[in-house]
Design a protein around this motif. Structure first.
Motif, PDB file in Angstrom:
ATOM      1  N   GLU A 178       6.183 -18.494   7.292  1.00 38.28           N
ATOM      2  CA  GLU A 178       5.189 -19.141   6.123  1.00 38.28           C
ATOM      3  C   GLU A 178       4.442 -20.134   6.238  1.00 38.28           C
ATOM      4  O   GLU A 178       3.050 -20.356   5.972  1.00 38.28           O
ATOM      5  N   TRP A 179       5.018 -21.232   7.143  1.00 41.96           N
ATOM      6  CA  TRP A 179       4.246 -22.322   7.327  1.00 41.96           C
ATOM      7  C   TRP A 179       3.312 -22.142   8.477  1.00 41.96           C
ATOM      8  O   TRP A 179       2.085 -22.655   8.341  1.00 41.96           O
ATOM      9  N   LEU A 180       3.587 -21.058   9.318  1.00 40.92           N
ATOM     10  CA  LEU A 180       2.733 -20.900  10.464  1.00 40.92           C
ATOM     11  C   LEU A 180       1.348 -20.186   9.736  1.00 40.92           C
ATOM     12  O   LEU A 180       0.342 -20.502  10.196  1.00 40.92           O
TER      13      LEU A 180
ATOM     14  N   SER B  41       8.977 -12.488  -0.203  1.00 43.22           N
ATOM     15  CA  SER B  41       8.496 -13.236  -1.450  1.00 43.22           C
ATOM     16  C   SER B  41       7.400 -14.220  -0.979  1.00 43.22           C
ATOM     17  O   SER B  41       6.140 -14.229  -1.325  1.00 43.22           O
ATOM     18  N   LEU B  42       7.750 -14.843   0.164  1.00 43.62           N
ATOM     19  CA  LEU B  42       6.737 -15.617   0.631  1.00 43.62           C
ATOM     20  C   LEU B  42       5.671 -15.061   1.405  1.00 43.62           C
ATOM     21  O   LEU B  42       4.474 -15.749   1.662  1.00 43.62           O
ATOM     22  N   GLY B  43       5.894 -13.905   2.010  1.00 42.11           N
ATOM     23  CA  GLY B  43       4.806 -13.285   2.757  1.00 42.11           C
ATOM     24  C   GLY B  43       3.727 -12.579   1.756  1.00 42.11           C
ATOM     25  O   GLY B  43       2.377 -12.815   2.075  1.00 42.11           O
ATOM     26  N   ARG B  44       4.162 -12.143   0.627  1.00 44.38           N
ATOM     27  CA  ARG B  44       3.317 -11.851  -0.513  1.00 44.38           C
ATOM     28  C   ARG B  44       2.267 -12.680  -1.006  1.00 44.38           C
ATOM     29  O   ARG B  44       1.413 -12.996  -1.052  1.00 44.38           O
TER      30      ARG B  44
ATOM     31  N   THR C 285      -3.584  -2.346  -4.188  1.00 51.12           N
ATOM     32  CA  THR C 285      -3.182  -1.038  -4.403  1.00 51.12           C
ATOM     33  C   THR C 285      -2.129  -0.532  -3.562  1.00 51.12           C
ATOM     34  O   THR C 285      -2.081   0.767  -3.393  1.00 51.12           O
ATOM     35  N   SER C 286      -1.343  -1.185  -2.643  1.00 46.08           N
ATOM     36  CA  SER C 286      -0.773  -0.697  -1.622  1.00 46.08           C
ATOM     37  C   SER C 286       0.709  -1.457  -1.677  1.00 46.08           C
ATOM     38  O   SER C 286       0.807  -2.506  -2.638  1.00 46.08           O
ATOM     39  N   GLU C 287       1.236  -1.079  -0.857  1.00 43.97           N
ATOM     40  CA  GLU C 287       2.908  -1.914  -0.812  1.00 43.97           C
ATOM     41  C   GLU C 287       2.686  -3.165  -0.228  1.00 43.97           C
ATOM     42  O   GLU C 287       3.645  -4.121  -0.666  1.00 43.97           O
ATOM     43  N   TYR C 288       1.498  -3.741   0.111  1.00 44.28           N
ATOM     44  CA  TYR C 288       1.550  -5.064   0.506  1.00 44.28           C
ATOM     45  C   TYR C 288       1.639  -6.230  -0.538  1.00 44.28           C
ATOM     46  O   TYR C 288       2.082  -7.179  -0.541  1.00 44.28           O
ATOM     47  N   LEU C 289       0.828  -5.671  -1.614  1.00 42.85           N
ATOM     48  CA  LEU C 289       0.578  -6.682  -2.686  1.00 42.85           C
ATOM     49  C   LEU C 289       1.223  -6.189  -4.045  1.00 42.85           C
ATOM     50  O   LEU C 289       0.720  -6.547  -5.145  1.00 42.85           O
TER      51      LEU C 289
ATOM     52  N   MET D   5       0.977 -10.158   6.384  1.00 42.57           N
ATOM     53  CA  MET D   5       1.340  -8.909   6.350  1.00 42.57           C
ATOM     54  C   MET D   5       2.703  -8.349   6.902  1.00 42.57           C
ATOM     55  O   MET D   5       3.370  -7.538   6.436  1.00 42.57           O
ATOM     56  N   ASN D   6       3.057  -8.982   8.124  1.00 44.03           N
ATOM     57  CA  ASN D   6       3.934  -8.829   8.987  1.00 44.03           C
ATOM     58  C   ASN D   6       5.369  -9.213   8.097  1.00 44.03           C
ATOM     59  O   ASN D   6       6.451  -8.469   8.256  1.00 44.03           O
ATOM     60  N   MET D   7       5.231 -10.231   7.483  1.00 41.66           N
ATOM     61  CA  MET D   7       6.413 -10.658   6.661  1.00 41.66           C
ATOM     62  C   MET D   7       6.562  -9.753   5.522  1.00 41.66           C
ATOM     63  O   MET D   7       7.875  -9.542   5.192  1.00 41.66           O
TER      64      MET D   7
END
Length: 804
Positions: free
Chosen positions: A342-344, A383-386, A407-411, A362-364
């Motif tokens: 997440e820092w990256l 959590s951090l990825g979102r 509207t997807s699993e990402y968010l 997205m990968n997170m």
């Protein structure tokens, strides 16, 4: 004062001793210059994931007369958890020498590897390494000391491991015995309220005794410097410079020792520039340990060298990804993995790599979730990825992607805060795309939520007031109860108010009601400065827009987005010379900016004014204090991807063959269980049994693999107490070959383990759990399977190489 004088004396005495030793020893190699550093070896070639991959099979540790439960260690609960698959000798673990007493020729190499992994905070693999050493030589006391060192902050496990080391301490050298007794002192010294401080001081004293007795031992000096830094608030006993002097003693003897890691920690929050030489070497000192690359990023971030910080953090991510995919480790099993990535993402944003930042965020989100390692809250990758993904698409104005993600699993929102965030972001995206009519339903929904939240708050305040008065509290306590009730709802209410204000501001702007727009925007106090600047610019207040843009640029040095914002605002305000000057400030930072995102693509007119090419980015000249780096692709893939499941064909009770190939093109849950005689296993199958239809409705099959031979499979197939039978296939793997292929096997004690896997239609392992107990939460796995299967699998060349 006594401790500080003791340290100074220690430094002088050790230096004198080293000088005397050097008179009869060959000279140490000089510290390599930046241009003379040898190439860094690539990580170890990816071995097969079968048990045969390790150089030598791990012998069985003797089992007590009373055997453990199926899947449990014969040594007790502390050995139940942690890695139970054997280690192998990895490349790039650091140059460490820690002589031990052992009867097995390979143990010394594994102990040296474990010491390097401890220095790199790679505790998962250090535990695996020391456990492997103990399996090779059960009488190697230091192997158990190493296991305790992996769990210094877990008294229970550390003491269990230390007990094994203490039993064997009389069979080892005096130096090893002092290490063991020092750590034992730490876990047993002091009592009462001052126990923490007392045992830390006792441990530091014990480590200094080892240095007094064995001044040539650089490993104890390295460990000492870390504890002197870590415990500086409780044992404020030395100056930073005196600790640094001990670090230098280690580096004088071994210039590429992983003690560079501790120097970075020592100076990170004091004077980061002092640690720049170590930042240039830390990753190369142990290139197979991801955290060693990451820590240099701390120093480069503090010194505003964000391109170098991003390079280090990306190197860390790639090394972690290669290891996880090679050895089938769930990403968040590495305790600092999510923090690095997440820092990256944030650093990639700073240097302008918008779509790379989005891809990694997205990968997170795509990573498998697990109740122990990576749940939807907290500080795991999920959590951090979102959070980072929402931030990236908002800051880089990627509105089409934002609308898709929400509207997807990402968010997919988790909780009220994220629900309000998504509504606001969708409204902002639609406004920027000119679809103002679509904002009305969003404002309607926000108004409904606002009214509902106010009602709930008022009810909570009334209940708190009544409760406090019924309990005869004084007025101060009553006021506090009321304030606490209000505070519990304040965050969401404030977010709704800000969202309403900003969206109403965009509506007003579109209708040319500029004064109303400004009034609304001023109420949206948490608007990013970039949107504030463009809002004021659109409303005709160029001076205010410029003021905000300058504040954004100055808020974080070398932030490419801030520089781009100021240049564009000045250009649009008609201040062309000032815009060109601001653009020139951006150019030295621009080597990696993403020209295909609005923040930078809109600068094309300024570049044309300056007669620059369409690709106006300025190449970056590497700093002269850097030493030779490996290529990033040689370290591993940028993104984590699931790896292929091994094929198998096994008989059922009727002698028919069932294989993984039967499930090609569709997902399947594979459960490894330890036979009908394992009560917990049968409970697991019973937990999945009633949900079989729900899995089937989701397109997911279930198959169970037993340790029983085919003739005994009937025991598992007998009707349960209510007449139920398992509706999924059950097959036999009595020789445990498939258990071993899938690492559902304890290599140290030669016994099968419980395992549960999700394999998708492409034959990729998307999720797994291996342990001393079966995974029981079928409902969680169904939900997680649906989520994972709805997400795409992306690979690149480096990903494919890591999976081999």
């Amino acid at each position: 004062m006594f401790q500080r004088n003791r340290l100074l004396a220690l430094i002088l005495a050790a230096a004198l001793s080293a000088s005397l030793v050097a008179q009869d020893a060959p000279p140490d190699p000089p510290t390599p210059a930046a241009t003379e550093a040898p190439p860094v070896p690539a990580p170890a070639p990816a071995p097969a994931v079968t048990p045969e991959a390790a150089p030598t099979p791990a012998p069985e540790i003797p089992t007590p007369a009373s055997g453990p439960l199926p899947g449990h260690s014969s040594h007790g609960e502390s050995f139940n958890v942690g890695p139970r698959q054997k280690a192998y000798l990895m490349q790039g673990m650091g140059t460490c020498q820690f002589p031990v007493t052992t009867s097995h020729p390979e143990v010394q190499a594994f102990i040296n590897q474990g010491i390097g992994q401890l220095h790199g905070f790679w505790y998962l693999e250090a535990e695996r390494t020391f456990r492997h050493a103990a399996a090779l030589d059960p009488e190697c006391a230091i192997a158990y000391w190493g296991l305790a060192m992996c769990h210094r902050n877990n008294d229970k496990r550390a003491k269990d491991f230390l007990a094994q080391a203490m039993k064997r301490k009389d069979k080892v050298s005096e130096r090893e015995r002092m290490y063991i007794e020092a750590l034992n002192t730490y876990h047993n010294a002091g009592n009462g309220n001052d126990r923490g401080k007392a045992r830390k001081q006792a441990y530091i004293d014990a480590l200094e005794e080892i240095i007094d007795k064995f001044p040539e031992d650089i490993e104890v000096k390295a460990f000492l410097t870390f504890y002197l830094w870590e415990w500086r608030s409780e044992v404020p006993s030395s100056s930073t410079r005196s600790v640094d002097a001990i670090i230098q003693q280690v580096l004088d003897k071994e210039p590429m020792h992983p003690v560079h890691h501790y120097r970075i920690h020592l100076w990170d929050y004091r004077k980061a520039t002092v640690a720049l030489p170590s930042a240039a070497r830390n990753g190369q000192a142990a290139p197979g340990i991801a955290h060693m690359w990451h820590m240099s990023g701390h120093i480069y971030d503090k010194t505003n060298r964000f391109h170098d910080a991003a390079w280090q953090q990306e190197a860390s991510a790639r090394v972690d990804h290669a290891h996880m995919m090679r050895d089938r480790v769930l990403p968040d099993e590495i305790h600092n993995y999510a923090h690095n990535n997440e820092w990256l993402v944030r650093t990639l944003m700073t240097i302008g790599r918008g779509r790379d930042a989005m891809s990694l965020a997205m990968n997170m989100v795509e990573l498998p979730r697990h109740p122990r390692f990576n749940n939807v809250s907290g500080n795991g990758s999920s959590s951090l990825g979102r959070r980072r993904l929402a931030e990236v698409v908002e800051r880089f104005e990627l509105w089409d992607e934002l609308l898709q993600f929400t509207t997807s699993e990402y968010l997919t929102p988790i909780g009220e805060v994220e629900e309000v965030r998504n509504l606001r972001l969708r409204g902002i995206a639609l406004a920027n795309k000119g679809d103002m009519a679509a904002i009305d339903p969003i404002l309607t929904e926000l108004a409904r939520r606002y009214a509902e939240k106010l009602t709930r708050r008022d009810e909570a305040v009334a209940a708190a007031d009544k409760k406090a008065r019924d309990e005869k509290k004084d007025q101060k306590a009553i006021d506090k109860a009321i304030a606490d009730a209000r505070k519990a709802h304040a965050d969401v209410i404030g977010r709704i108010e800000a969202a309403q204000a900003e969206l109403r501001g965009h509506q007003a702007l579109s209708e040319k009601r500029n004064d109303d727009a400004i009034r609304h925007f001023e109420l949206a106090k948490d608007m990013p400065r970039s949107r504030q600047a463009y809002a004021y610019l659109a409303a005709g207040n160029a001076a205010k827009a410029e003021e905000i843009a300058r504040a954004e640029m100055n808020s974080r040095k070398s932030n490419t987005l801030g520089h781009a914002l100021l240049a564009d605002v000045l250009w649009k305000a008609g201040k062309k010379p000032e815009a060109v000057a601001a653009f020139k400030q951006l150019l030295p930072l621009s080597s990696e900016v993403d020209l295909n995102v609005p923040a930078f693509s809109r600068l094309k007119p300024i570049a044309a004014e300056m007669k620059l090419a369409d690709d106006w980015r300025s190449p970056r000249e590497l700093a002269k204090d850097l030493i030779e780096r490996p290529t990033l692709d040689s370290l591993g893939p940028f993104r984590w991807s699931p790896t292929p499941a091994q094929s198998w064909s096994l008989p059922n009770a009727q002698g028919e063959t069932v294989s993984l190939a039967n499930y090609a093109g569709k997902p399947v849950i594979v459960i490894f269980y330890l036979g009908a005689g394992c009560v917990h296993c049968m409970e697991q199958l019973a937990a999945f049994n009633p949900m079989t239809k729900q899995f089937a409705d989701a397109g997911i099959s279930i198959v169970a693999i037993s340790t029983d031979d085919p003739s005994k499979l009937g025991e598992s197939l007998k009707p349960g107490p209510n007449g139920e039978v398992f509706p999924f296939p059950i097959v036999s793997n009595a020789d445990l070959s498939v258990f071993k292929l899938y690492r559902a096997y304890d290599d140290f004690e030669n016994q099968p383990l419980h395992g549960t896997y999700l394999i998708d239609g492409q034959g990729l392992v998307r999720w797994h759990d291996i342990g001393f107990q079966p995974f029981m939460d079928a409902k969680f796995l169904l939900g997680e399977s649906k989520r994972l299967l709805a997400l795409p699998v992306k690979t690149d060349k480096s990903t494919e190489q890591a999976a081999k």
